[in-house]
Design a protein around this motif. Structure first.
Motif, mmCIF file in Angstrom:
data_model
loop_
_atom_site.group_PDB
_atom_site.id
_atom_site.type_symbol
_atom_site.label_atom_id
_atom_site.label_comp_id
_atom_site.label_asym_id
_atom_site.label_seq_id
_atom_site.Cartn_x
_atom_site.Cartn_y
_atom_site.Cartn_z
ATOM 1 N N LEU A 180 35.276 53.767 46.053
ATOM 2 C CA LEU A 180 34.778 54.205 44.751
ATOM 3 C C LEU A 180 35.794 53.909 43.657
ATOM 4 O O LEU A 180 35.448 53.448 42.567
ATOM 5 N N ALA A 181 37.063 54.141 43.949
ATOM 6 C CA ALA A 181 38.119 53.889 42.965
ATOM 7 C C ALA A 181 38.283 52.400 42.688
ATOM 8 O O ALA A 181 38.566 51.996 41.548
ATOM 9 N N GLY A 182 38.073 51.568 43.718
ATOM 10 C CA GLY A 182 38.339 50.140 43.544
ATOM 11 C C GLY A 182 37.174 49.301 43.094
ATOM 12 O O GLY A 182 37.377 48.241 42.485
ATOM 13 N N GLY A 183 35.929 49.737 43.346
ATOM 14 C CA GLY A 183 34.751 48.922 43.050
ATOM 15 C C GLY A 183 34.631 48.459 41.605
ATOM 16 O O GLY A 183 34.564 47.253 41.328
ATOM 17 N N PRO A 184 34.597 49.381 40.642
ATOM 18 C CA PRO A 184 34.495 48.955 39.241
ATOM 19 C C PRO A 184 35.683 48.111 38.794
ATOM 20 O O PRO A 184 35.515 47.136 38.045
ATOM 21 N N LEU A 185 36.893 48.479 39.230
ATOM 22 C CA LEU A 185 38.085 47.721 38.851
ATOM 23 C C LEU A 185 38.040 46.313 39.428
ATOM 24 O O LEU A 185 38.456 45.348 38.777
ATOM 25 N N PHE A 186 37.509 46.186 40.648
ATOM 26 C CA PHE A 186 37.388 44.869 41.264
ATOM 27 C C PHE A 186 36.444 43.982 40.453
ATOM 28 O O PHE A 186 36.725 42.794 40.222
ATOM 29 N N GLY A 187 35.312 44.545 40.025
ATOM 30 C CA GLY A 187 34.363 43.776 39.225
ATOM 31 C C GLY A 187 34.956 43.332 37.909
ATOM 32 O O GLY A 187 34.796 42.178 37.495
ATOM 33 N N ARG A 188 35.656 44.237 37.249
ATOM 34 C CA ARG A 188 36.294 43.900 35.966
ATOM 35 C C ARG A 188 37.415 42.872 36.178
ATOM 36 O O ARG A 188 37.601 41.962 35.369
ATOM 37 N N PHE A 189 38.141 43.016 37.288
ATOM 38 C CA PHE A 189 39.195 42.071 37.634
ATOM 39 C C PHE A 189 38.616 40.660 37.786
ATOM 40 O O PHE A 189 39.193 39.676 37.299
ATOM 41 N N GLY A 190 37.457 40.556 38.441
ATOM 42 C CA GLY A 190 36.811 39.261 38.610
ATOM 43 C C GLY A 190 36.355 38.667 37.294
ATOM 44 O O GLY A 190 36.460 37.450 37.077
ATOM 45 N N ASP A 191 35.837 39.510 36.394
ATOM 46 C CA ASP A 191 35.420 39.023 35.065
ATOM 47 C C ASP A 191 36.598 38.458 34.284
ATOM 48 O O ASP A 191 36.466 37.467 33.560
ATOM 49 N N ILE A 192 37.739 39.103 34.413
ATOM 50 C CA ILE A 192 38.899 38.738 33.593
ATOM 51 C C ILE A 192 39.717 37.602 34.212
ATOM 52 O O ILE A 192 40.061 36.629 33.543
ATOM 53 N N PHE A 193 40.023 37.715 35.499
ATOM 54 C CA PHE A 193 40.965 36.780 36.129
ATOM 55 C C PHE A 193 40.309 35.712 36.989
ATOM 56 O O PHE A 193 40.995 34.839 37.512
ATOM 57 N N ALA A 195 39.686 37.237 42.620
ATOM 58 C CA ALA A 195 38.954 38.414 43.085
ATOM 59 C C ALA A 195 38.635 38.329 44.573
ATOM 60 O O ALA A 195 38.840 39.294 45.332
ATOM 61 N N MET A 196 38.138 37.184 45.022
ATOM 62 C CA MET A 196 37.790 37.040 46.436
ATOM 63 C C MET A 196 39.028 37.073 47.332
ATOM 64 O O MET A 196 38.995 37.625 48.433
ATOM 65 N N THR A 197 40.122 36.475 46.851
ATOM 66 C CA THR A 197 41.377 36.533 47.621
ATOM 67 C C THR A 197 41.836 37.977 47.781
ATOM 68 O O THR A 197 42.226 38.410 48.869
ATOM 69 N N LEU A 198 41.777 38.731 46.695
ATOM 70 C CA LEU A 198 42.154 40.142 46.730
ATOM 71 C C LEU A 198 41.293 40.913 47.717
ATOM 72 O O LEU A 198 41.791 41.760 48.482
ATOM 73 N N LYS A 244 30.008 30.662 33.056
ATOM 74 C CA LYS A 244 29.718 29.647 32.053
ATOM 75 C C LYS A 244 30.448 29.943 30.746
ATOM 76 O O LYS A 244 30.778 29.042 29.979
ATOM 77 N N THR A 245 30.680 31.232 30.493
ATOM 78 C CA THR A 245 31.382 31.647 29.276
ATOM 79 C C THR A 245 32.798 32.085 29.610
ATOM 80 O O THR A 245 33.047 32.640 30.678
ATOM 81 N N GLN A 246 33.716 31.854 28.706
ATOM 82 C CA GLN A 246 35.119 32.187 28.930
ATOM 83 C C GLN A 246 35.414 33.619 28.503
ATOM 84 O O GLN A 246 34.939 34.083 27.472
ATOM 85 N N VAL A 247 36.169 34.329 29.334
ATOM 86 C CA VAL A 247 36.600 35.689 29.004
ATOM 87 C C VAL A 247 38.022 35.624 28.472
ATOM 88 O O VAL A 247 38.905 35.048 29.093
ATOM 89 N N HIS A 248 38.255 36.205 27.286
ATOM 90 C CA HIS A 248 39.548 36.069 26.617
ATOM 91 C C HIS A 248 40.475 37.265 26.817
ATOM 92 O O HIS A 248 41.641 37.209 26.484
ATOM 93 N N GLU A 249 39.953 38.383 27.397
ATOM 94 C CA GLU A 249 40.791 39.588 27.531
ATOM 95 C C GLU A 249 41.609 39.526 28.817
ATOM 96 O O GLU A 249 41.419 40.325 29.725
ATOM 97 N N LYS A 250 42.488 38.577 28.952
ATOM 98 C CA LYS A 250 43.225 38.389 30.205
ATOM 99 C C LYS A 250 44.477 39.245 30.226
ATOM 100 O O LYS A 250 45.591 38.758 30.120
ATOM 101 N N SER A 251 44.292 40.551 30.360
ATOM 102 C CA SER A 251 45.424 41.466 30.459
ATOM 103 C C SER A 251 45.038 42.620 31.367
ATOM 104 O O SER A 251 43.860 42.957 31.501
ATOM 105 N N SER A 252 46.026 43.228 32.004
ATOM 106 C CA SER A 252 45.758 44.332 32.927
ATOM 107 C C SER A 252 45.195 45.550 32.205
ATOM 108 O O SER A 252 44.446 46.331 32.777
ATOM 109 N N SER A 253 45.532 45.710 30.925
ATOM 110 C CA SER A 253 45.032 46.864 30.169
ATOM 111 C C SER A 253 43.521 46.801 29.982
ATOM 112 O O SER A 253 42.856 47.824 29.844
#
Length: 450
Positions: A117-130, A135-138, A247-256
């Motif tokens: 539960l703690a990791g699911g949303p963060l994993f999805g956001r991590f994949g969007d950003i990085f 994400a799959m390696t993690l 297809k679209t680029q995500v520009h918020e590439k930071s851990s915050s």
């Protein structure tokens, strides 16, 4: 999934040399077709294997054009499912060997669910950003660590510790993210369903392999085999999955950006998202409670040995694979997603009622068929609908919230399931599902009238 990059042309503008006469103006601009090999090299330099939406990710097999990244994703999901169900089948027997009773087994399941539960949303956001590769390696690194610790578990403390690395063990979610990024929105539900075929094949093979290994070589060996499978998946991701599949680029590439509460609130309150998430919770709670105790039920109520328990799990895997991989696609050609939600819930009402009266393994196998049809159909349609409530750049985060709803259910399910099994008996699982699905069915038919 074929792309539109079949022919490449380079426009070149001829430059006039210092000594060139003015009469050669028809050479000022010309369109030149280059050799495909040269074009491939230029394109490789340009994108550096970072984008998935280009020509080189398509391969042809006879008359079909197949996407290389989709194929690798399916194979990785198969490996992930196989390894996951190997250790799932091993866990109750290892737990019993270490002296864990039904209640404490429920706590063990709850620990796993809280961590996920703690990791699911963060994993999805991590994949969007990085990006998808990170994400799959993690996800597979987390799985490998969890299974390795499980193979080394010689005490209850180490058994609980083996659940902690699973915080980012969300390979299925990662696969859904990749498929969502690559496929058109109109074909998304069918594509997500077909991903279930690969998971289903692993669900068939995994328990059978786990049961055989556990019976002949012990629980630790089975868990170590799951570890080796996850290591193979890590290598495949690093070799074949691009850094980014959007297809679209995500520009918020930071851990915050991972913990941006305003962004999370915006996602939850997207039009239609909250209703779908609540629907997922209401539909998933009864089956979540039942599934959390399924291994204990098979062991204590039906007295199944490890290998027969594996065969039963494989049977469920076949049902899930057929419904998700073929059934959902067929249903979508005949009716809308809203209609599928309504009638799937209606089927669940009577399937749960039948579950309450099950007394033998053959009866359980019969009841599991409509139960799987209703649940698998609802899950795929709801997941697909959720990804369409947000922009393409946020689909991973929304899938993370979708996964978090499952994890939230699994957080309370083992404890509740253990109490229900000891205090109310096996039939209470069916009656809970009957009441819950009945309420959901009435609400859906009222909301989607006509």
């Amino acid at each position: 999934m074929a792309d539109n990059y079949g022919t490449y042309q380079i426009k070149t503008r001829s430059r006039k040399s210092m000594g060139e006469k003015q009469g050669s103006q028809n050479d000022d601009q010309s369109e030149v077709k280059t050799d495909p090999t040269v074009m491939n090299a230029l394109q490789d330099i340009k994108c550096g294997e970072t984008q998935v939406h280009d020509y080189k990710h398509n391969i042809r097999v006879f008359k079909w054009s197949l996407h290389k990244v989709i194929i690798i994703t399916h194979f990785n999901i198969f490996l992930y499912s196989t390894c996951f169900w190997i250790q799932i089948g091993t866990l109750p027997y290892l737990s019993k060997k270490l002296g864990v009773n039904a209640v404490w087994y429920g706590y063990l399941q709850t620990t796993f669910a809280v961590v996920q539960l703690a990791g699911g949303p963060l994993f999805g956001r991590f994949g969007d950003i990085f990006g998808s590769r990170a994400a799959m390696t993690l996800a597979f690194v987390s799985a490998a660590l969890s299974y390795l610790l499980l193979s080394m578990s010689s005490s209850v403390s180490l058994l609980f510790l083996s659940r902690l690395p699973s915080v980012f063990m969300h390979a299925m979610q990662g696969g859904q993210m990749i498929v969502t990024d690559i496929c058109d929105s109109g074909k998304r539900a069918d594509a997500l369903g077909k991903l279930g075929i690969s998971y289903g094949v692993g669900m068939i093979i995994g328990p059978a392999i786990g049961g055989i290994i556990t019976t002949n070589f012990g629980e630790a060996t089975a868990a170590f085999v799951a570890f080796l499978g996850s290591v193979l998946s890590i290598l495949l991701v690093l070799m074949f999955v691009p850094h980014q599949t959007k297809k679209t680029q995500v520009h918020e590439k930071s851990s915050s950006a991972l913990l941006d509460l305003k962004k999370w609130r915006e996602l939850i309150m997207a039009p239609g998202a909250l209703f779908l998430l609540l629907l997922k919770m209401a539909t998933g709670t009864p089956i979540g409670i039942f599934q959390s105790m399924f291994q204990v039920i098979a062991l204590e109520i039906f007295s199944l040995p490890a290998d027969q328990n594996g065969y039963l799990m494989s049977y469920i895997g076949v049902l899930t694979m057929v419904v998700q991989g073929l059934g959902v696609g067929i249903l979508l050609k005949q009716m809308s997603e809203n209609s599928i939600m309504k009638w799937s819930s209606f089927v669940l009402v009577w399937a749960y009622l039948a579950l309450a009266g099950v007394g033998t393994i053959p009866q359980l196998c019969i009841v599991l068929a409509p139960l799987t049809v209703g649940l698998a159909s609802t899950n795929i349609v709801v997941s697909s609908a959720l990804t369409r409530t947000v922009d393409d750049k946020d689909t991973g985060s929304m899938l993370g919230l979708n996964m978090a709803s499952n994890s939230l259910i699994r957080t309370v399910s083992p404890t509740v399931g253990g109490i229900m099994l000891q205090s109310l008996g096996f039939s209470s699982f069916g009656f809970l599902g009957f009441i819950s699905s009945g309420i959901v069915t009435v609400l859906l038919f009222m909301k989607f009238r006509g």
